[in-house]
Motif scaffolding. Structure first.
Motif, PDB file in Angstrom:
ATOM      1  N   MET A  59      -3.828  -1.208  50.278  1.00  0.00           N
ATOM      2  CA  MET A  59      -3.438  -2.233  49.244  1.00  0.00           C
ATOM      3  C   MET A  59      -1.850  -1.899  49.132  1.00  0.00           C
ATOM      4  SD  MET A  59      -5.111  -2.907  45.600  1.00  0.00           S
ATOM      5  CE  MET A  59      -6.697  -3.042  46.310  1.00  0.00           C
ATOM      6  N   ASP A  60      -0.952  -3.025  48.898  1.00  0.00           N
ATOM      7  CA  ASP A  60       0.361  -2.746  48.941  1.00  0.00           C
ATOM      8  C   ASP A  60       0.640  -2.581  47.278  1.00  0.00           C
ATOM      9  OD1 ASP A  60       0.342  -5.077  47.301  1.00  0.00           O
ATOM     10  OD2 ASP A  60       1.014  -6.132  49.251  1.00  0.00           O
ATOM     11  N   LYS A  61       1.845  -2.084  47.224  1.00  0.00           N
ATOM     12  CA  LYS A  61       2.356  -1.663  45.894  1.00  0.00           C
ATOM     13  C   LYS A  61       2.198  -2.550  44.465  1.00  0.00           C
ATOM     14  CE  LYS A  61       6.096   0.746  43.502  1.00  0.00           C
ATOM     15  NZ  LYS A  61       5.302   0.646  41.918  1.00  0.00           N
ATOM     16  N   GLU A  62       2.406  -3.850  45.327  1.00  0.00           N
ATOM     17  CA  GLU A  62       2.405  -4.978  44.395  1.00  0.00           C
ATOM     18  C   GLU A  62       0.963  -5.314  43.781  1.00  0.00           C
ATOM     19  OE1 GLU A  62       3.083  -9.812  44.715  1.00  0.00           O
ATOM     20  OE2 GLU A  62       4.744  -8.568  45.343  1.00  0.00           O
ATOM     21  N   LYS A  63       0.187  -5.202  44.477  1.00  0.00           N
ATOM     22  CA  LYS A  63      -1.266  -5.341  44.198  1.00  0.00           C
ATOM     23  C   LYS A  63      -1.818  -4.317  43.432  1.00  0.00           C
ATOM     24  CE  LYS A  63      -2.759  -8.071  47.997  1.00  0.00           C
ATOM     25  NZ  LYS A  63      -3.706  -8.263  49.381  1.00  0.00           N
ATOM     26  N   ILE A  64      -1.389  -3.267  43.799  1.00  0.00           N
ATOM     27  CA  ILE A  64      -1.647  -2.035  42.786  1.00  0.00           C
ATOM     28  C   ILE A  64      -1.135  -2.101  41.337  1.00  0.00           C
ATOM     29  CG2 ILE A  64      -1.228   0.451  42.359  1.00  0.00           C
ATOM     30  CD1 ILE A  64      -1.628   0.617  45.305  1.00  0.00           C
ATOM     31  N   ARG A  93      -0.236  -4.815  39.779  1.00  0.00           N
ATOM     32  CA  ARG A  93      -0.773  -5.798  39.320  1.00  0.00           C
ATOM     33  C   ARG A  93      -2.283  -5.384  38.605  1.00  0.00           C
ATOM     34  NH1 ARG A  93      -1.252  -9.647  35.920  1.00  0.00           N
ATOM     35  NH2 ARG A  93      -2.611 -11.468  36.479  1.00  0.00           N
ATOM     36  N   LEU A  94      -3.204  -4.695  39.503  1.00  0.00           N
ATOM     37  CA  LEU A  94      -4.235  -4.233  38.859  1.00  0.00           C
ATOM     38  C   LEU A  94      -4.103  -3.185  37.699  1.00  0.00           C
ATOM     39  CD1 LEU A  94      -6.161  -3.458  42.328  1.00  0.00           C
ATOM     40  CD2 LEU A  94      -6.973  -4.949  40.499  1.00  0.00           C
ATOM     41  N   VAL A  95      -3.023  -2.305  37.846  1.00  0.00           N
ATOM     42  CA  VAL A  95      -2.876  -1.400  36.758  1.00  0.00           C
ATOM     43  C   VAL A  95      -2.666  -2.374  35.477  1.00  0.00           C
ATOM     44  CG1 VAL A  95      -1.284   0.251  35.784  1.00  0.00           C
ATOM     45  CG2 VAL A  95      -2.271   0.483  38.208  1.00  0.00           C
ATOM     46  N   GLU A 141      -4.498  -4.044  30.055  1.00  0.00           N
ATOM     47  CA  GLU A 141      -4.572  -5.231  29.161  1.00  0.00           C
ATOM     48  C   GLU A 141      -5.988  -5.336  28.537  1.00  0.00           C
ATOM     49  OE1 GLU A 141      -3.466  -8.983  30.751  1.00  0.00           O
ATOM     50  OE2 GLU A 141      -1.391  -7.958  31.400  1.00  0.00           O
ATOM     51  N   LEU A 142      -7.024  -4.751  29.273  1.00  0.00           N
ATOM     52  CA  LEU A 142      -8.373  -4.565  28.753  1.00  0.00           C
ATOM     53  C   LEU A 142      -8.490  -3.876  27.453  1.00  0.00           C
ATOM     54  CD1 LEU A 142     -10.119  -3.717  32.305  1.00  0.00           C
ATOM     55  CD2 LEU A 142     -10.089  -5.954  30.976  1.00  0.00           C
ATOM     56  N   PRO A 143      -9.512  -4.254  26.563  1.00  0.00           N
ATOM     57  CA  PRO A 143      -9.865  -3.435  25.554  1.00  0.00           C
ATOM     58  C   PRO A 143     -10.255  -2.041  26.022  1.00  0.00           C
ATOM     59  CG  PRO A 143     -10.927  -5.500  25.364  1.00  0.00           C
ATOM     60  CD  PRO A 143     -10.363  -5.529  26.774  1.00  0.00           C
ATOM     61  N   GLN A 144     -10.163  -0.933  25.113  1.00  0.00           N
ATOM     62  CA  GLN A 144     -10.361   0.268  25.455  1.00  0.00           C
ATOM     63  C   GLN A 144     -11.926   0.357  25.826  1.00  0.00           C
ATOM     64  OE1 GLN A 144      -8.473   3.200  25.526  1.00  0.00           O
ATOM     65  NE2 GLN A 144     -10.289   3.837  26.477  1.00  0.00           N
ATOM     66  N   GLU A 145     -12.963  -0.310  25.156  1.00  0.00           N
ATOM     67  CA  GLU A 145     -14.242   0.014  25.629  1.00  0.00           C
ATOM     68  C   GLU A 145     -14.419  -0.504  27.200  1.00  0.00           C
ATOM     69  OE1 GLU A 145     -12.934  -1.909  22.902  1.00  0.00           O
ATOM     70  OE2 GLU A 145     -13.657  -0.868  21.204  1.00  0.00           O
TER      71      GLU A 145
END
Length: 77
Positions: free
Chosen positions: A1-6, A8-10, A15-19
């Motif tokens: 997986m390229d750095k750009e995709k990584i 984006r995933l991070v 952005e997700l709630p802590q739960e």
């Protein structure tokens, strides 16, 4: 997986709630058992969406993430 995709995933993860972040980490840490659990019968898309909605309403985020994992698994197999 390229750095750009990584990156984006991070970004999406952050952005997700802590739960939900905790549920994602749990899935990653227990990947082998989760893979085993999702190998059963395919669940119809409408039915799995209803399960996901019910889990969201109950704030059962681990179940939400597991159901999404199952949905992706079924699409790939």
């Amino acid at each position: 997986m390229d750095k750009e995709k990584i990156d984006r995933l991070v970004s999406l993860y952050q952005e997700l709630p802590q739960e939900i972040q905790s549920a994602v980490i749990w899935i990653m840490e227990h990947n082998e058992i989760v893979d085993y659990l999702v190998q059963g019968e395919k669940i119809p898309k409408k039915e799995i969406e209803e399960f996901i909605q019910n889990a969201m309403e109950k704030k059962d985020y681990l179940m939400v993430v597991m159901l999404i994992y199952k949905r992706v698994y079924d699409m790939d197999n």
